[in-house]
Design a protein around this motif. Structure first.
Motif: not given
Ligand code: NAD
Length: 278
Positions: A26, A28, A259, A262, A264
């Protein structure tokens, strides 16, 4: 993301790899540390000290595994509904000076079940194993629509306690302890079987469920994932049953934890690919 796994004997865990690869995919930055309480540098350190240093270092959260899933609860500020129902925490989110405990094992099994066996009949299910993981699996089965849950454990008190706990927390499910799994033969046969005992692990070969109970119309799930193809799944597959290996629960508990850490969405297929690559 800065996170870590707290437990004992966790050197071979695939969880750090799943989180770091997902964050990298992603775009990150992520550091996920193994915080093994058996490591010499943590000798004499208690859980509260570990939590305080994780907070001081700016950790977003921690996963918690054996033997701390219950011990950590009094050190937290808040519990999710699932963590409170199960009475165990495997994920802690550290945010704004507060510690929030979650149980993503429950959702992890439920999601794996819905995706892998969601179309199967599940009016009556036999659960073998009423230990730490069995409690989460029992609640997950109730959430997946199981109306009658028969619980078998060599520790009969545990089976009885779990049956009472599930029936109280999930009134739509009628759970009862079972003295002998073979008692469910004939017309009382369950639609499916879930193994949540350690039987079938590489270091504990065998099956907790009598082979004589397994019939082709049933589905069979195992939560043991080392090896992926346990003796139970292999016998069930040979009889023509639909089977669900334990890897799904392991992947989806991490999906949900990612999830929570983060904020996300995680990609389950990508996290599964990382899990499978080990
Ligand atoms: P635990 O020791 O807390 O509980 C195991 C339970 O099984 C105990 O109550 C024990 O009495 C019972 N048991 C053992 N042998 C039995 C038998 N032959 N018949 C009936 N009951 C029997 O262990 P746990 O933490 O619940 O873990 C169980 C297994 O689940 C382990 O192998 C673990 O690796 C696996 N697990 C998988 C996942 C996953 O994500 N797939 C997650 C957690 C645990």
């Amino acid at each position: 993301m800065l996170a870590g796994l707290v437990g004992r004997g966790i050197a071979l865990s695939r969880t750090p790899g799943m989180h770091m690869a997902e964050a990298a995919a992603q775009g990150q930055g992520a550091v996920y540390r193994l915080l093994d309480m058996d490591a010499p540098e943590r000798r004499g350190m208690d859980l509260e000290a570990l939590l305080r240093s994780a907070e001081a270092c700016g950790f977003d959260g921690l996963n918690v595994t054996y033997p701390y899933k219950i011990e950590i609860i009094p050190l937290l500020d808040e519990l999710s509904d699932n963590a409170r129902a199960v009475g165990a925490v495997n994920t802690v989110v550290l945010r704004d000076g507060r510690r929030m405990g979650h149980n993503t094992d429950l959702w992890g099994f439920a999601e794996s079940f819905r995706r892998g066996l969601g179309a199967e009949a599940c009016e009556h299910v036999l659960l073998a194993g009423a230990g730490g993981a069995g409690v989460a699996v029992a609640h997950a089965l109730a959430d997946c629509g199981v109306r009658r849950l028969s619980i078998f454990d060599t520790d009969t008190d545990r089976a009885a306690r779990l049956a009472a706990q599930v029936t109280a927390n999930r009134p739509g499910t009628n759970a009862a302890p079972l003295a002998d799994a073979l008692g469910l033969g004939g017309r009382d046969r369950p639609d499916g079987i879930v193994n949540a005992t350690p039987m079938g692990m590489a270091k504990l070969p065998g099956m907790a469920v009598p082979a004589a109970l397994i019939a082709p119309e049933m589905w069979v799930a195992d939560i043991v994932y080392f090896p992926l193809e346990t003796e139970l799944l292999s016998v069930a597959r040979a009889r023509g049953c639909r089977v669900l290996p334990g890897s799904g629960m392991a992947v989806f508990q991490a999906v949900r934890a990612f999830e929570l850490f983060t904020g996300r969405k995680a990609c389950p297929e990508r996290m599964r690919a990382t899990f499978d690559a080990f």
